[in-house]
Motif scaffolding. Sequence first.
Motif, PDB file in Angstrom:
ATOM      1  N   ASP A 139       5.925   1.712  77.373  1.00  0.00           N
ATOM      2  CA  ASP A 139       4.825   2.639  77.544  1.00  0.00           C
ATOM      3  C   ASP A 139       4.170   2.898  76.196  1.00  0.00           C
ATOM      4  N   VAL A 140       2.971   3.431  76.229  1.00  0.00           N
ATOM      5  CA  VAL A 140       2.333   3.891  74.999  1.00  0.00           C
ATOM      6  C   VAL A 140       3.065   5.140  74.534  1.00  0.00           C
ATOM      7  N   ALA A 141       2.742   5.601  73.331  1.00  0.00           N
ATOM      8  CA  ALA A 141       3.332   6.845  72.834  1.00  0.00           C
ATOM      9  C   ALA A 141       3.080   7.939  73.866  1.00  0.00           C
ATOM     10  N   GLY A 142       4.120   8.676  74.180  1.00  0.00           N
ATOM     11  CA  GLY A 142       3.990   9.673  75.233  1.00  0.00           C
ATOM     12  C   GLY A 142       4.498   9.164  76.558  1.00  0.00           C
ATOM     13  N   GLY A 143       4.980   7.932  76.620  1.00  0.00           N
ATOM     14  CA  GLY A 143       5.537   7.388  77.845  1.00  0.00           C
ATOM     15  C   GLY A 143       6.954   7.871  78.049  1.00  0.00           C
ATOM     16  N   SER A 144       7.656   7.269  78.999  1.00  0.00           N
ATOM     17  CA  SER A 144       8.968   7.809  79.346  1.00  0.00           C
ATOM     18  C   SER A 144      10.125   6.835  79.220  1.00  0.00           C
ATOM     19  N   GLU A 145       9.859   5.549  78.973  1.00  0.00           N
ATOM     20  CA  GLU A 145      10.969   4.605  78.926  1.00  0.00           C
ATOM     21  C   GLU A 145      11.730   4.650  77.611  1.00  0.00           C
ATOM     22  N   SER A 146      11.121   5.191  76.580  1.00  0.00           N
ATOM     23  CA  SER A 146      11.779   5.339  75.291  1.00  0.00           C
ATOM     24  C   SER A 146      11.724   6.801  74.876  1.00  0.00           C
ATOM     25  N   SER A 147      12.624   7.172  73.963  1.00  0.00           N
ATOM     26  CA  SER A 147      12.722   8.562  73.520  1.00  0.00           C
ATOM     27  C   SER A 147      11.892   8.796  72.265  1.00  0.00           C
ATOM     28  N   GLU A 148      11.208   9.935  72.199  1.00  0.00           N
ATOM     29  CA  GLU A 148      10.427  10.291  71.020  1.00  0.00           C
ATOM     30  C   GLU A 148      11.190  11.229  70.080  1.00  0.00           C
ATOM     31  N   HIS A 149      12.443  11.469  70.397  1.00  0.00           N
ATOM     32  CA  HIS A 149      13.240  12.394  69.590  1.00  0.00           C
ATOM     33  C   HIS A 149      13.262  11.979  68.123  1.00  0.00           C
ATOM     34  N   ALA A 150      13.535  10.701  67.874  1.00  0.00           N
ATOM     35  CA  ALA A 150      13.637  10.225  66.494  1.00  0.00           C
ATOM     36  C   ALA A 150      12.311  10.361  65.742  1.00  0.00           C
ATOM     37  N   GLN A 151      11.201  10.138  66.443  1.00  0.00           N
ATOM     38  CA  GLN A 151       9.897  10.239  65.796  1.00  0.00           C
ATOM     39  C   GLN A 151       9.612  11.666  65.338  1.00  0.00           C
ATOM     40  N   PHE A 152       9.937  12.631  66.161  1.00  0.00           N
ATOM     41  CA  PHE A 152       9.631  14.026  65.844  1.00  0.00           C
ATOM     42  C   PHE A 152      10.646  14.648  64.881  1.00  0.00           C
ATOM     43  N   PHE A 153      11.888  14.157  64.877  1.00  0.00           N
ATOM     44  CA  PHE A 153      12.925  14.772  64.060  1.00  0.00           C
ATOM     45  C   PHE A 153      13.377  13.900  62.887  1.00  0.00           C
ATOM     46  N   GLY A 154      12.858  12.697  62.778  1.00  0.00           N
ATOM     47  CA  GLY A 154      13.297  11.794  61.721  1.00  0.00           C
ATOM     48  C   GLY A 154      12.898  12.261  60.331  1.00  0.00           C
ATOM     49  N   LEU A 155      13.480  11.613  59.313  1.00  0.00           N
ATOM     50  CA  LEU A 155      13.170  11.939  57.925  1.00  0.00           C
ATOM     51  C   LEU A 155      11.673  11.997  57.675  1.00  0.00           C
ATOM     52  N   ARG A 156      11.256  12.925  56.853  1.00  0.00           N
ATOM     53  CA  ARG A 156       9.836  13.112  56.603  1.00  0.00           C
ATOM     54  C   ARG A 156       9.243  11.937  55.832  1.00  0.00           C
ATOM     55  N   ASN A 157       8.177  11.360  56.384  1.00  0.00           N
ATOM     56  CA  ASN A 157       7.436  10.346  55.641  1.00  0.00           C
ATOM     57  C   ASN A 157       6.738  10.999  54.455  1.00  0.00           C
ATOM     58  N   THR A 158       6.761  10.334  53.323  1.00  0.00           N
ATOM     59  CA  THR A 158       6.154  10.888  52.124  1.00  0.00           C
ATOM     60  C   THR A 158       5.745   9.751  51.201  1.00  0.00           C
ATOM     61  N   THR A 159       5.281  10.068  50.044  1.00  0.00           N
ATOM     62  CA  THR A 159       4.787   9.060  49.113  1.00  0.00           C
ATOM     63  C   THR A 159       5.826   7.961  48.882  1.00  0.00           C
ATOM     64  N   GLY A 160       5.478   6.743  49.211  1.00  0.00           N
ATOM     65  CA  GLY A 160       6.372   5.609  48.993  1.00  0.00           C
ATOM     66  C   GLY A 160       7.420   5.417  50.067  1.00  0.00           C
ATOM     67  N   PHE A 161       7.414   6.283  51.080  1.00  0.00           N
ATOM     68  CA  PHE A 161       8.413   6.171  52.145  1.00  0.00           C
ATOM     69  C   PHE A 161       7.726   6.364  53.487  1.00  0.00           C
ATOM     70  N   ASP A 162       7.697   5.316  54.291  1.00  0.00           N
ATOM     71  CA  ASP A 162       7.015   5.403  55.583  1.00  0.00           C
ATOM     72  C   ASP A 162       7.903   4.904  56.717  1.00  0.00           C
ATOM     73  N   LYS A 163       9.212   5.096  56.580  1.00  0.00           N
ATOM     74  CA  LYS A 163      10.147   4.603  57.580  1.00  0.00           C
ATOM     75  C   LYS A 163      10.706   5.723  58.454  1.00  0.00           C
ATOM     76  N   GLY A 164      10.331   6.961  58.161  1.00  0.00           N
ATOM     77  CA  GLY A 164      10.891   8.087  58.883  1.00  0.00           C
ATOM     78  C   GLY A 164      10.018   8.559  60.016  1.00  0.00           C
ATOM     79  N   GLY A 165      10.120   9.843  60.305  1.00  0.00           N
ATOM     80  CA  GLY A 165       9.364  10.440  61.397  1.00  0.00           C
ATOM     81  C   GLY A 165       8.483  11.555  60.890  1.00  0.00           C
TER      82      GLY A 165
END
Length: 526
Positions: free
Chosen positions: A284-310
Amino acid sequence: MNTKTLALTAMMTGGILLSCSESKLLDQVNPNQASTATFWKTSDDAIKGVNAAYSAMQDRRFSLWIRFLTDLSSDEGYSQSPWTDLGNISKFIVTDYNIPMNIEPFQAAYQGIYRTNQVLENVPNIKMDATLQKRILAEAKVIRAYFYYNMANIWGNVPLVLKSQTLSERPAQNTQQQVFEQVIKDCQEAAVDLPDGYTGLDVGRLHKYSAIALIGKTYMQQRKWAEAATALKQIIDQTPTRFDLVPDYKDNFTTLLENNKESLFEIQYYDENESKVGGAVNYDVAGGSESSEHAQFFGLRNTTGFDKGGWCDGQPTKWLLNEFLKEKDKNGNKDYRLDYTMFYSGSTLKPHGYTYADLTRLAAGSDYLPERDRFWIKYTNYYQSTDSYFSGINDRVIRLADIYLLYAEALNEQGQTAAGIPFANRVRARVNMNALPLTMTQNDFRVQLRHDRVVELAGETQRFWDMKRYGILGPELAGPDAGKKPANESDFDTDFTTYQKGKSELYPIPLYETDANPNIKQNPGW
């Protein structure tokens, strides 16, 4: 009538007829689309129907926002989200009762309940294998009970809708007690017809002990200790043959060992890269139901030089960190569970390949606060290359460690302290913590259990329910730092500064619901 009037009348009549004709032409039933007249005919329809109810539990409108209404509402979590309404949830401030994180889970729950009611109404009329038929009906009852259990805890007094509604119906409001009673009734009936477990592609479906576990937890929330102990013992009696703690604590929160022996109730999600049954899957697109968005909303904060988190919209409190640091294990080391719960300045993990020092260095000049911030690890994809909307980590709604600790609590509250302590020790032994002595007093064990549940179950939507059961919610939890230190630096949860007893225990019922249904009264204080 003059000619102008006749012409006008003809034009109006023609317009009406044309409109009616167009309306009939456009208002057609798609012959290729299933309807109640063509569906609910076969056993395959019955399975598809209950699968749709399972899908409702996956729905991000419920499965995501419930984290904010539980984990962040407890003293375990807080929010620094730039989305003001989202950040205020953990402060018990809701100025618009229709904000997404309040109205969406309410609506999603009733949509899920509607799906279960359709199953319960239509599947009995299908000519099919009787055992399968009973199982499907039982699964639907447990799913309905799951939604109502959460609704009773979050909003309290909500309508019990036990059949498919028409648009004109305005169901009566029920008390929290009545909702809890329905949860128990549904699960008791379901347990009779559910199997002990599943194999093959059916693994992950709700079984007999899923229902029994929910019964036990519902009795616990009502402080009915004897009834809870009776229900929970049915699961205890199935250990260690049917259920057992997995050897490694961290395996409960990744995609690597899902539906394991410790899991009693698990919501299934697809991994980003591969289907759990093999082969490709369309996401599904973002907001769908087959995958969980938990990691995206609670993951490590993206910041300068780091774009692997949430997005880091929720973070663990310093109070939670301190709770983990209260005890060392038998070898004098910190609690093993700490590193697999949060990322902090003393972490030994390297989520996405980075140390805490790496992220601090990369964040120089940003809002990242060295040595002060903590971030959730549990239920994030720290062991993979990045976090994303499409996390496949299943939600372990109820697991055996939770049952052990609840059973110990139920026994202790009945004065059977020595009988309850060994079950807490089973949970402690897995992570090499010292065994508790059987000579502990009832109150000492009560305090110890509250600590043990925090460090075992942090970030698993349990703490806010526990705090309600303990009766410890109140503005005093903000401590002496209220107004003096920011939330990320305080040893207390300063979000509780704005907690109001008699109000904040429940969230407001969405305004759309109270406006549309005069039978629903708003929760006290809102």
